[in-house]
Motif scaffolding. Structure first.
Motif, PDB file in Angstrom:
ATOM      1  N   ASP A 226       0.693   6.706  -5.102  1.00  0.00           N
ATOM      2  CA  ASP A 226       2.045   6.399  -4.617  1.00  0.00           C
ATOM      3  C   ASP A 226       3.022   6.340  -5.787  1.00  0.00           C
ATOM      4  O   ASP A 226       4.202   6.073  -5.597  1.00  0.00           O
ATOM      5  CB  ASP A 226       2.015   5.042  -3.884  1.00  0.00           C
ATOM      6  CG  ASP A 226       3.365   4.685  -3.283  1.00  0.00           C
ATOM      7  OD1 ASP A 226       3.933   5.540  -2.580  1.00  0.00           O
ATOM      8  OD2 ASP A 226       3.857   3.565  -3.530  1.00  0.00           O
TER       9      ASP A 226
ATOM     10  N   TYR B 254       6.475 -10.060  -2.675  1.00  0.00           N
ATOM     11  CA  TYR B 254       7.235  -9.924  -1.427  1.00  0.00           C
ATOM     12  C   TYR B 254       6.335  -9.586  -0.274  1.00  0.00           C
ATOM     13  O   TYR B 254       6.566 -10.006   0.835  1.00  0.00           O
ATOM     14  CB  TYR B 254       8.364  -8.911  -1.555  1.00  0.00           C
ATOM     15  CG  TYR B 254       8.018  -7.677  -2.338  1.00  0.00           C
ATOM     16  CD1 TYR B 254       8.311  -7.600  -3.694  1.00  0.00           C
ATOM     17  CD2 TYR B 254       7.397  -6.613  -1.734  1.00  0.00           C
ATOM     18  CE1 TYR B 254       7.984  -6.477  -4.420  1.00  0.00           C
ATOM     19  CE2 TYR B 254       7.081  -5.477  -2.451  1.00  0.00           C
ATOM     20  CZ  TYR B 254       7.371  -5.417  -3.795  1.00  0.00           C
ATOM     21  OH  TYR B 254       7.047  -4.304  -4.511  1.00  0.00           O
TER      22      TYR B 254
ATOM     23  N   VAL C 126      -1.798   2.863  -6.619  1.00  0.00           N
ATOM     24  CA  VAL C 126      -0.545   2.416  -5.981  1.00  0.00           C
ATOM     25  C   VAL C 126       0.138   1.414  -6.914  1.00  0.00           C
ATOM     26  O   VAL C 126       0.911   0.580  -6.461  1.00  0.00           O
ATOM     27  CB  VAL C 126      -0.786   1.782  -4.579  1.00  0.00           C
ATOM     28  CG1 VAL C 126      -1.217   2.828  -3.569  1.00  0.00           C
ATOM     29  CG2 VAL C 126      -1.795   0.641  -4.638  1.00  0.00           C
ATOM     30  N   SER C 127      -0.155   1.530  -8.212  1.00  0.00           N
ATOM     31  CA  SER C 127       0.367   0.528  -9.148  1.00  0.00           C
ATOM     32  C   SER C 127       1.513   1.087 -10.006  1.00  0.00           C
ATOM     33  O   SER C 127       2.680   0.849  -9.709  1.00  0.00           O
ATOM     34  CB  SER C 127      -0.783  -0.005  -9.998  1.00  0.00           C
ATOM     35  OG  SER C 127      -0.463  -1.280 -10.455  1.00  0.00           O
TER      36      SER C 127
ATOM     37  N   GLY D 226      -5.416  -9.148  -9.005  1.00  0.00           N
ATOM     38  CA  GLY D 226      -4.323 -10.089  -8.740  1.00  0.00           C
ATOM     39  C   GLY D 226      -4.059 -10.096  -7.241  1.00  0.00           C
ATOM     40  O   GLY D 226      -4.962  -9.838  -6.435  1.00  0.00           O
ATOM     41  N   LYS D 227      -2.797 -10.340  -6.888  1.00  0.00           N
ATOM     42  CA  LYS D 227      -2.464 -10.502  -5.461  1.00  0.00           C
ATOM     43  C   LYS D 227      -2.828  -9.248  -4.641  1.00  0.00           C
ATOM     44  O   LYS D 227      -3.450  -9.342  -3.594  1.00  0.00           O
ATOM     45  CB  LYS D 227      -0.960 -10.804  -5.314  1.00  0.00           C
ATOM     46  CG  LYS D 227      -0.559 -12.164  -5.886  1.00  0.00           C
ATOM     47  CD  LYS D 227       0.922 -12.423  -5.779  1.00  0.00           C
ATOM     48  CE  LYS D 227       1.770 -11.666  -6.795  1.00  0.00           C
ATOM     49  NZ  LYS D 227       1.517 -11.979  -8.221  1.00  0.00           N
ATOM     50  N   ILE D 228      -2.428  -8.069  -5.153  1.00  0.00           N
ATOM     51  CA  ILE D 228      -2.646  -6.840  -4.387  1.00  0.00           C
ATOM     52  C   ILE D 228      -4.106  -6.382  -4.478  1.00  0.00           C
ATOM     53  O   ILE D 228      -4.734  -6.050  -3.472  1.00  0.00           O
ATOM     54  CB  ILE D 228      -1.678  -5.735  -4.877  1.00  0.00           C
ATOM     55  CG1 ILE D 228      -0.226  -6.147  -4.592  1.00  0.00           C
ATOM     56  CG2 ILE D 228      -1.991  -4.399  -4.215  1.00  0.00           C
ATOM     57  CD1 ILE D 228       0.833  -5.275  -5.244  1.00  0.00           C
TER      58      ILE D 228
ATOM     59  N   PHE E  77       5.393  -0.308  -0.923  1.00  0.00           N
ATOM     60  CA  PHE E  77       6.006  -1.622  -0.642  1.00  0.00           C
ATOM     61  C   PHE E  77       6.836  -1.608   0.644  1.00  0.00           C
ATOM     62  O   PHE E  77       7.233  -2.665   1.131  1.00  0.00           O
ATOM     63  CB  PHE E  77       6.943  -2.013  -1.804  1.00  0.00           C
ATOM     64  CG  PHE E  77       8.231  -1.217  -1.809  1.00  0.00           C
ATOM     65  CD1 PHE E  77       8.272   0.067  -2.301  1.00  0.00           C
ATOM     66  CD2 PHE E  77       9.389  -1.760  -1.271  1.00  0.00           C
ATOM     67  CE1 PHE E  77       9.444   0.808  -2.278  1.00  0.00           C
ATOM     68  CE2 PHE E  77      10.581  -1.032  -1.238  1.00  0.00           C
ATOM     69  CZ  PHE E  77      10.597   0.259  -1.752  1.00  0.00           C
TER      70      PHE E  77
ATOM     71  N   ASP F  94     -11.140  -7.224 -14.470  1.00  0.00           N
ATOM     72  CA  ASP F  94      -9.833  -7.850 -14.744  1.00  0.00           C
ATOM     73  C   ASP F  94     -10.002  -8.651 -16.028  1.00  0.00           C
ATOM     74  O   ASP F  94     -11.121  -9.057 -16.373  1.00  0.00           O
ATOM     75  CB  ASP F  94      -9.431  -8.773 -13.568  1.00  0.00           C
ATOM     76  CG  ASP F  94      -7.946  -9.146 -13.593  1.00  0.00           C
ATOM     77  OD1 ASP F  94      -7.470  -9.608 -14.651  1.00  0.00           O
ATOM     78  OD2 ASP F  94      -7.275  -8.999 -12.559  1.00  0.00           O
TER      79      ASP F  94
ATOM     80  N   PRO G 153      -0.874  -4.387 -13.887  1.00  0.00           N
ATOM     81  CA  PRO G 153       0.504  -4.024 -14.271  1.00  0.00           C
ATOM     82  C   PRO G 153       0.510  -3.006 -15.406  1.00  0.00           C
ATOM     83  O   PRO G 153      -0.511  -2.837 -16.093  1.00  0.00           O
ATOM     84  CB  PRO G 153       1.089  -5.357 -14.756  1.00  0.00           C
ATOM     85  CG  PRO G 153      -0.065  -6.230 -15.064  1.00  0.00           C
ATOM     86  CD  PRO G 153      -1.257  -5.719 -14.337  1.00  0.00           C
TER      87      PRO G 153
HETATM   88  P1  NAD Z   1      -0.560  -9.573 -10.128  1.00  0.00           P
HETATM   89  O1  NAD Z   1       0.163 -10.034 -11.331  1.00  0.00           O
HETATM   90  O2  NAD Z   1      -0.810 -10.534  -9.009  1.00  0.00           O
HETATM   91  O3  NAD Z   1      -1.976  -8.961 -10.551  1.00  0.00           O
HETATM   92  C1  NAD Z   1      -2.171  -8.111 -11.649  1.00  0.00           C
HETATM   93  C2  NAD Z   1      -3.606  -8.318 -12.135  1.00  0.00           C
HETATM   94  O4  NAD Z   1      -3.841  -7.373 -13.183  1.00  0.00           O
HETATM   95  C3  NAD Z   1      -3.845  -9.722 -12.715  1.00  0.00           C
HETATM   96  O5  NAD Z   1      -5.009 -10.295 -12.128  1.00  0.00           O
HETATM   97  C4  NAD Z   1      -4.037  -9.450 -14.201  1.00  0.00           C
HETATM   98  O6  NAD Z   1      -4.945 -10.367 -14.828  1.00  0.00           O
HETATM   99  C5  NAD Z   1      -4.611  -8.045 -14.164  1.00  0.00           C
HETATM  100  N1  NAD Z   1      -4.568  -7.372 -15.463  1.00  0.00           N
HETATM  101  C6  NAD Z   1      -3.642  -7.509 -16.463  1.00  0.00           C
HETATM  102  N2  NAD Z   1      -4.000  -6.751 -17.517  1.00  0.00           N
HETATM  103  C7  NAD Z   1      -5.156  -6.120 -17.169  1.00  0.00           C
HETATM  104  C8  NAD Z   1      -6.011  -5.200 -17.831  1.00  0.00           C
HETATM  105  N3  NAD Z   1      -5.762  -4.789 -19.088  1.00  0.00           N
HETATM  106  N4  NAD Z   1      -7.108  -4.762 -17.183  1.00  0.00           N
HETATM  107  C9  NAD Z   1      -7.392  -5.189 -15.934  1.00  0.00           C
HETATM  108  N5  NAD Z   1      -6.627  -6.061 -15.255  1.00  0.00           N
HETATM  109  C10 NAD Z   1      -5.517  -6.517 -15.860  1.00  0.00           C
HETATM  110  O7  NAD Z   1       0.243  -8.307  -9.611  1.00  0.00           O
HETATM  111  P2  NAD Z   1       0.225  -7.668  -8.145  1.00  0.00           P
HETATM  112  O8  NAD Z   1       1.295  -8.301  -7.320  1.00  0.00           O
HETATM  113  O9  NAD Z   1      -1.173  -7.631  -7.634  1.00  0.00           O
HETATM  114  O10 NAD Z   1       0.743  -6.202  -8.472  1.00  0.00           O
HETATM  115  C11 NAD Z   1      -0.039  -5.302  -9.243  1.00  0.00           C
HETATM  116  C12 NAD Z   1       0.811  -4.105  -9.610  1.00  0.00           C
HETATM  117  O11 NAD Z   1       1.116  -3.356  -8.425  1.00  0.00           O
HETATM  118  C13 NAD Z   1       2.211  -4.436 -10.172  1.00  0.00           C
HETATM  119  O12 NAD Z   1       2.153  -4.715 -11.545  1.00  0.00           O
HETATM  120  C14 NAD Z   1       2.985  -3.182  -9.891  1.00  0.00           C
HETATM  121  O13 NAD Z   1       2.825  -2.320 -10.989  1.00  0.00           O
HETATM  122  C15 NAD Z   1       2.269  -2.576  -8.692  1.00  0.00           C
HETATM  123  N6  NAD Z   1       3.110  -2.557  -7.480  1.00  0.00           N
HETATM  124  C16 NAD Z   1       3.346  -1.365  -6.860  1.00  0.00           C
HETATM  125  C17 NAD Z   1       4.124  -1.304  -5.712  1.00  0.00           C
HETATM  126  C18 NAD Z   1       4.365   0.004  -4.966  1.00  0.00           C
HETATM  127  O14 NAD Z   1       5.241   0.049  -4.070  1.00  0.00           O
HETATM  128  N7  NAD Z   1       3.652   1.072  -5.240  1.00  0.00           N
HETATM  129  C19 NAD Z   1       4.687  -2.469  -5.205  1.00  0.00           C
HETATM  130  C20 NAD Z   1       4.433  -3.690  -5.855  1.00  0.00           C
HETATM  131  C21 NAD Z   1       3.637  -3.717  -6.991  1.00  0.00           C
END
Ligand code: NAD
Length: 340
Positions: A261, A103, A235-236, A156-158, A301, A177, A209
């Motif tokens: 967070d 989002y 922040v995960s 990943g994205k964040i 977020f 990663d 994640p």
């Molecule tokens: P994403 O799926 O784009 O990226 C996650 C990355 O983690 C991927 O590149 C994946 O390969 C990697 N990964 C998976 N297992 C792993 C491991 N064992 N070791 C290292 N890397 C590993 O997800 P995203 O959109 O970047 O979001 C990441 C996380 O942020 C979400 O899973 C969520 O928990 C958290 N998040 C928090 C908030 C908040 O408000 N605090 C909001 C959105 C997302």
């Protein structure tokens, strides 16, 4: 389509009214419930076509069984993570799970940087002092991000955006990663094994994640491999860290600062005003008392852009489900969204 929105927050209702989204998607009939979705509250969804759940709802097998008994066929997650859903039980009960995969990664990445900057320059402490009429500068010496080594776990994205911003500050960015990102390599991330990332970084930031394999990835052993006095940003998800081990390390000085967070066991605390109550969570009380800790209640977020995207996608998910609900083929196509 009738949708019961669980864990509904005042700020969400206000946003939906003010943004005009409620009117724009007027064909979707939604009711807001303050209750958290869990096994005991699933019966409140009796007669609804779909439920909409939030990040700390507990959508375990018992919850899903209750939803199914009430006639619910679709679970809409208004978040990206789905670690709180028993996907196998959802499939068993024929409940289609849809989420909002992205989002605004900018919202979360920028917030992670905000926590880091505040801790690095002790902005939170300086702000509190001035409010208290204390204009002294003693104890406010910070550190610069330029020239520091930052370790990003999960690109990943964040994580990629966080890494890119830090590279912009002139930091050296190390990454770990299970999948490497070409884009991250192009803007200067150096992928290294986890242990090397921990031992070389002055700042470690978590962006992967919550999975069985990542739960407590930052435990006493991992913290022991970090540079003494390093800063940890999360922040995960709270459960990525063993919070007790983090508290011990903050007390001993092995960790210099924590910006988070998210919190292990945040359900029941975050998104509630408990200011008039005595907290029963000793770990949280310890964290609240440490000057080198900056905690926020899962709001990384929370921007207008992100809320708009979350709700627009959620309403579109309802409409897509409505179109697909009587066709197994269309439903299967939709369901792939969850893990995509
Ligand atoms: P994403 O799926 O784009 O990226 C996650 C990355 O983690 C991927 O590149 C994946 O390969 C990697 N990964 C998976 N297992 C792993 C491991 N064992 N070791 C290292 N890397 C590993 O997800 P995203 O959109 O970047 O979001 C990441 C996380 O942020 C979400 O899973 C969520 O928990 C958290 N998040 C928090 C908030 C908040 O408000 N605090 C909001 C959105 C997302």
């Amino acid at each position: 389509m009738r949708v019961a929105v669980f864990s509904a927050q005042r700020f969400e209702r206000d946003f939906l009214q003010e943004s005009g989204l409620l009117q724009e998607f007027g064909s979707v009939d939604i009711d807001f419930l303050e209750a958290r979705l869990e096994a005991d509250t699933a019966k409140l969804a009796m007669g609804y076509d779909a439920v909409c759940a939030f990040v700390n709802d507990s959508i375990c097998a018992a919850t899903l069984k209750g939803l199914k008994e009430g006639g619910v066929r679709c679970l809409l997650l208004r978040c990206a993570g789905f670690n709180n859903v028993d996907l196998a039980a959802a499939a068993e009960h024929g409940i289609c799970v849809l989420r909002v995969p992205a989002y605004s990664p900018y919202a979360v990445a920028e917030f992670g940087v905000a926590l880091l900057l505040a801790l690095a320059r002790k902005t939170h402490r300086a702000y509190a002092r001035v409010r208290d009429g204390n204009f002294a500068a003693g104890g406010l010496t910070g550190f610069e991000l330029h020239g520091r080594t930052v370790g990003v776990i999960g690109t990943g994205k964040i994580g990629r955006l966080f890494a890119r911003i830090l590279a912009g500050f002139g930091a050296t960015v190390l990454a770990y990663d299970v999948r490497q990102s070409e884009e991250a390599i192009k803007f200067g991330c150096e992928y290294v094994p986890m242990d090397e990332l921990l031992s070389r970084s002055e700042i470690v930031s978590l962006h992967c994640p919550l999975l069985p394999s990542t739960r407590h990835m930052i435990d006493a052993e991992a913290i022991g491999k970090m540079k003494r006095g390093a800063t940890l940003i999360n922040v995960s998800r709270g459960e990525l860290m063993d919070t007790r081990a983090v508290v011990d390390a903050l007390k001993s000085g092995q960790l210099g600062a924590l910006g988070a967070d998210v919190y292990e066991g945040e359900a029941g605390l975050f998104f509630h005003d408990l200011s008039g109550q005595v907290l029963k969570d000793d770990t949280m009380m310890t964290l609240q008392s440490l000057p080198n800790v900056l905690l926020t209640p899962h709001v990384a977020f929370l921007t207008d852009t992100a809320l708009g995207n979350i709700w627009t996608t959620t309403f579109n998910n309802v409409l897509d489900f409505d179109k697909a609900k009587d066709s197994e083929e269309l439903l299967n196509q939709l369901k792939n969204q969850v893990v995509a």
